[in-house]
Design an enzyme around this catalytic site. Structure first.
Site, PDB file in Angstrom:
ATOM      1  N   GLY A  12      -6.991   4.898  -5.794  1.00 43.86           N
ATOM      2  CA  GLY A  12      -6.829   3.623  -5.102  1.00 43.86           C
ATOM      3  C   GLY A  12      -7.588   3.611  -3.794  1.00 43.86           C
ATOM      4  CB  THR A  14     -11.392   0.107  -2.490  1.00 37.65           C
ATOM      5  OG1 THR A  14     -10.710  -0.380  -3.658  1.00 37.65           O
ATOM      6  CG2 THR A  14     -12.606   0.911  -2.912  1.00 37.65           C
ATOM      7  CD  GLN A  16      -3.593  -4.352   2.806  1.00 31.12           C
ATOM      8  OE1 GLN A  16      -3.430  -4.568   3.996  1.00 31.12           O
ATOM      9  NE2 GLN A  16      -2.881  -4.963   1.875  1.00 31.12           N
ATOM     10  NE  ARG A  93       8.781  -6.051  -4.922  1.00 32.39           N
ATOM     11  CZ  ARG A  93       9.906  -5.668  -4.332  1.00 32.39           C
ATOM     12  NH1 ARG A  93      10.018  -4.448  -3.870  1.00 32.39           N
ATOM     13  NH2 ARG A  93      10.908  -6.511  -4.202  1.00 32.39           N
ATOM     14  CG  ASN A 106       1.675  -0.160 -11.503  1.00 29.57           C
ATOM     15  OD1 ASN A 106       0.462  -0.260 -11.438  1.00 29.57           O
ATOM     16  ND2 ASN A 106       2.477  -0.777 -10.658  1.00 29.57           N
ATOM     17  CB  VAL A 130       1.833   6.178  -3.044  1.00 30.29           C
ATOM     18  CG1 VAL A 130       2.188   5.036  -2.101  1.00 30.29           C
ATOM     19  CG2 VAL A 130       1.646   7.476  -2.272  1.00 30.29           C
ATOM     20  CG  ASN A 132       6.593   1.166  -5.319  1.00 32.72           C
ATOM     21  OD1 ASN A 132       7.282   2.177  -5.364  1.00 32.72           O
ATOM     22  ND2 ASN A 132       6.233   0.584  -4.187  1.00 32.72           N
ATOM     23  CG  HIS A 188      10.477   3.759  -3.204  1.00 33.25           C
ATOM     24  ND1 HIS A 188      10.742   3.648  -1.862  1.00 33.25           N
ATOM     25  CD2 HIS A 188       9.418   2.953  -3.438  1.00 33.25           C
ATOM     26  CE1 HIS A 188       9.880   2.814  -1.316  1.00 33.25           C
ATOM     27  NE2 HIS A 188       9.067   2.367  -2.255  1.00 33.25           N
TER      28      HIS A 188
END
Length: 326
Positions: A12, A14, A16, A93, A106, A130, A132, A188
């Site tokens: 991932g 690219t 945030q 999400r 996912n 990480v 979800n 989580h």
């Protein structure tokens, strides 16, 4: 001076969270200021231009610890011989999107990544997930990578721990450093279990400082449980900078542990000391041993409130597991 070099993959690349995390990683926040990094940054085909921009910025940062930076859209190249992987990439999400909506999309992503890890990563590589729903995604990746050690798969609960830590600090009007043994169990999700009964403030039981049990049960716990949704509602996007910081801290607790530190992590439930079902990724309080391995902290008591919340969180994890196929 660099004393060793570790090979690290970040997916991932690219997105945030990765954008914030990569610079923390390159600075030495995870592996230490004497550990070089052979960095592989992965994202899906079609992101090549953005990946090149991320690499430019890392080059421009002139980080002494970066021994090599490779950007790639090949999982095989990203995971080849790695010591650690940070699996950040996933379908995010957004507002109004529930966890169940993310499971199928996912799940396919993490099955593919697990298979690639199984083929190319070192057997003792540590895998930090990480994306979800993180417990179930981590479980999927783990079960598609049977060659790797199951104990080395971690689902990130550190952001939940940090949220709880901050709330307790504010309520008690003490520095963060005065609050310890902050524990989050289970999934989580909005059914996580922020366990205030284990927490200490200035090394004393929490009830001596925060006597308002109603606030703990009915304000603090649901606020921590729903914080992710609150962030999405407020900014229109899921947590990024705080998630990146939590990821760096979660890994640092393993690679650069502090003596006596407790940390919450979603780990494999096999042979756990609480009699919970095996073959799950479940959030437990952990600590590092002198051997360099972590242990699930045993024999922590659950009162009736925590026990009830634990069952709810366990049921959700079991339902998520039952809803996906390997």
């Amino acid at each position: 001076m660099v004393s060793q070099t570790v090979s690290v993959a970040v997916t991932g690349g690219t997105g945030q969270i990765a954008y914030s995390f990569l610079f923390s990683l390159a600075h030495g926040d995870v592996f230490g200021l004497d550990c070089g990094i052979d960095l592989r940054i992965y994202d899906i085909p079609g992101t090549e231009r953005a990946l090149s921009g991320v690499r430019m910025e890392l080059d421009d940062g002139a980080f002494p610890l970066l021994q090599r930076v490779q950007v790639t859209t090949s999982l095989h190249d990203a995971f080849d011989g790695i010591d650690a992987a940070f699996l950040i990439g996933s379908v995010p999400r957004g507002p109004g999107v529930e966890r169940r909506d993310l499971l199928k999309k996912n799940g396919e992503i993490f099955a593919t990544q697990g298979k690639a890890l199984n083929t190319t990563a070192k057997r003792d590589a540590k895998i930090f997930v990480v994306g979800n729903p993180v417990n179930t995604n981590c479980w999927i990746a783990m079960n598609h990578a049977p060659r790797l050690l199951r104990k080395n798969f971690h689902a990130m609960l550190r952001l939940d721990q940090n949220r709880m830590h901050s709330m307790l600090s504010h309520r008690a009007e003490v520095p963060l450093s005065a609050v310890s043994q902050v524990v989050v169990w289970g999934n989580h999700s909005a059914k996580q279990v922020p366990d205030f009964t284990q927490a200490l403030i200035n090394d004393r039981p929490i009830a001596e400082t925060i006597a308002d049990r109603d606030w703990l049960e009915n304000i603090m716990v649901p606020s921590v449980q729903s914080r992710g949704s609150a962030v999405i509602e407020a900014r229109g996007k899921s947590s990024a900078a705080s998630a990146a910081r939590a990821l760096a801290e979660a890994a640092r607790s393993i690679y650069q542990p502090k003596e006596g530190e407790w940390f919450s992590s979603g780990v494999c439930s096999d042979h756990n000391p609480y009699g919970l079902p095996e073959d799950l990724i479940f959030g437990f309080p952990c600590r590092m041993l002198a051997t360099g391995e972590y242990e699930v902290i045993p024999r922590l008591p659950w009162d009736a409130f925590i026990r009830g919340k634990m069952q709810i969180s366990l049921d959700e994890i079991l339902q998520e597991k039952a809803s996906v196929s390997l």
